[in-house]
Design a protein around this motif. Sequence first.
Motif, PDB file in Angstrom:
ATOM      1  N   PRO A  22      -7.188  -4.575  -4.650  1.00  0.00           N
ATOM      2  CA  PRO A  22      -6.878  -5.122  -3.326  1.00  0.00           C
ATOM      3  C   PRO A  22      -6.656  -6.631  -3.364  1.00  0.00           C
ATOM      4  CG  PRO A  22      -8.753  -3.624  -3.220  1.00  0.00           C
ATOM      5  CD  PRO A  22      -8.476  -3.855  -4.675  1.00  0.00           C
TER       6      PRO A  22
ATOM      7  N   SER B 289       0.831  -1.198   0.000  1.00  0.00           N
ATOM      8  CA  SER B 289       0.000   0.000   0.000  1.00  0.00           C
ATOM      9  C   SER B 289       0.871   1.257   0.000  1.00  0.00           C
ATOM     10  CB  SER B 289      -0.940  -0.007   1.205  1.00  0.00           C
ATOM     11  OG  SER B 289      -0.207  -0.085   2.412  1.00  0.00           O
TER      12      SER B 289
ATOM     13  N   LYS C 204     -10.972 -11.219   6.423  1.00  0.00           N
ATOM     14  CA  LYS C 204     -12.092 -10.474   5.884  1.00  0.00           C
ATOM     15  C   LYS C 204     -11.575  -9.304   5.050  1.00  0.00           C
ATOM     16  CE  LYS C 204     -15.141 -11.521   9.799  1.00  0.00           C
ATOM     17  NZ  LYS C 204     -15.981 -10.947  10.886  1.00  0.00           N
ATOM     18  N   PRO C 205     -12.341  -8.885   4.024  1.00  0.00           N
ATOM     19  CA  PRO C 205     -11.919  -7.716   3.241  1.00  0.00           C
ATOM     20  C   PRO C 205     -11.695  -6.503   4.133  1.00  0.00           C
ATOM     21  CG  PRO C 205     -13.754  -8.847   2.188  1.00  0.00           C
ATOM     22  CD  PRO C 205     -13.598  -9.477   3.532  1.00  0.00           C
ATOM     23  N   SER C 206     -10.643  -5.758   3.835  1.00  0.00           N
ATOM     24  CA  SER C 206     -10.279  -4.604   4.658  1.00  0.00           C
ATOM     25  C   SER C 206     -10.483  -3.312   3.875  1.00  0.00           C
ATOM     26  CB  SER C 206      -8.809  -4.714   5.089  1.00  0.00           C
ATOM     27  OG  SER C 206      -8.371  -3.519   5.696  1.00  0.00           O
ATOM     28  N   ARG C 207     -10.856  -2.258   4.594  1.00  0.00           N
ATOM     29  CA  ARG C 207     -10.981  -0.954   3.951  1.00  0.00           C
ATOM     30  C   ARG C 207      -9.613  -0.391   3.579  1.00  0.00           C
ATOM     31  NH1 ARG C 207     -15.496   2.530   7.385  1.00  0.00           N
ATOM     32  NH2 ARG C 207     -17.288   1.149   6.975  1.00  0.00           N
ATOM     33  N   HIS C 208      -8.594  -0.867   4.259  1.00  0.00           N
ATOM     34  CA  HIS C 208      -7.229  -0.389   4.005  1.00  0.00           C
ATOM     35  C   HIS C 208      -6.315  -1.600   3.794  1.00  0.00           C
ATOM     36  CE1 HIS C 208      -8.634   3.557   5.244  1.00  0.00           C
ATOM     37  NE2 HIS C 208      -9.131   3.002   6.332  1.00  0.00           N
ATOM     38  N   PRO C 209      -6.390  -2.209   2.597  1.00  0.00           N
ATOM     39  CA  PRO C 209      -5.570  -3.406   2.335  1.00  0.00           C
ATOM     40  C   PRO C 209      -4.080  -3.094   2.438  1.00  0.00           C
ATOM     41  CG  PRO C 209      -7.272  -3.112   0.660  1.00  0.00           C
ATOM     42  CD  PRO C 209      -7.235  -1.861   1.462  1.00  0.00           C
TER      43      PRO C 209
ATOM     44  N   TYR D 112      -1.666  -4.947  -2.766  1.00  0.00           N
ATOM     45  CA  TYR D 112      -2.469  -4.745  -3.965  1.00  0.00           C
ATOM     46  C   TYR D 112      -1.867  -5.525  -5.140  1.00  0.00           C
ATOM     47  CZ  TYR D 112      -4.907  -0.850  -1.691  1.00  0.00           C
ATOM     48  OH  TYR D 112      -5.668  -0.098  -0.847  1.00  0.00           O
TER      49      TYR D 112
END
Length: 208
Positions: free
Chosen positions: A101, A83, A108-113, A116
């Motif tokens: 992402p 990131s 779980k999917p993260s808002r701030h991976p 990438y």
Amino acid sequence: TYWNVGRRYSARELGAAELLNLVIQGAFGPTGTMCGTGYDASGACPDCGVGVRQTTELILDTRRIAKGRDFAKSLAGEVVVSSRFVDAFHAAGLRGSEFRPVLNLGGKPSRHPEWYQPVTTSKPLTLDAKTVSGNNPFDLDERGEHRCPKGHVAGLNLLSALHVDRTSLDDSDLFITDTRWGDRRGELRPEPRWLISARLRDLLTTMK
């Protein structure tokens, strides 16, 4: 026996380079397929396997990536970037890739991976005839054992410096070649080469 081709360039040569071959080290496993990433091979080349289409977001066990890296790739050649790099790429106004992402295996999917997958939007670079490929420096694979008859795979290994056709170059900063190297064996796949502009090289140098 063992062989390895090493090249040394002066600071002046590196400073004058329009493009540089980005060597991504730090391969890790398991591969995307082994972590649940979906792929569709229905349109792949029957000779070399190139053309497999990714159908889901990339899923990897990112905990297996060595600490302190900003570039890494799976054993199947799936490239990921940090990131930190993505933020710097956008802040510098660089072009040639979008970034998707990466999902961490079991998470779980993260808002701030943290990681990438780069997907190039630049025009793929075409090899120049001066590029030499083969099995090793003493076997240029004249029988075509590891070359795709349709031109998708140039050979098992890149032996010379990488030469590309200038007419295939656009005003981007991150590229891949339209030709690959390697062998289809288990999870291994032929891989393209990644190239960067001088602008991106300067950014990476600044980022250390």
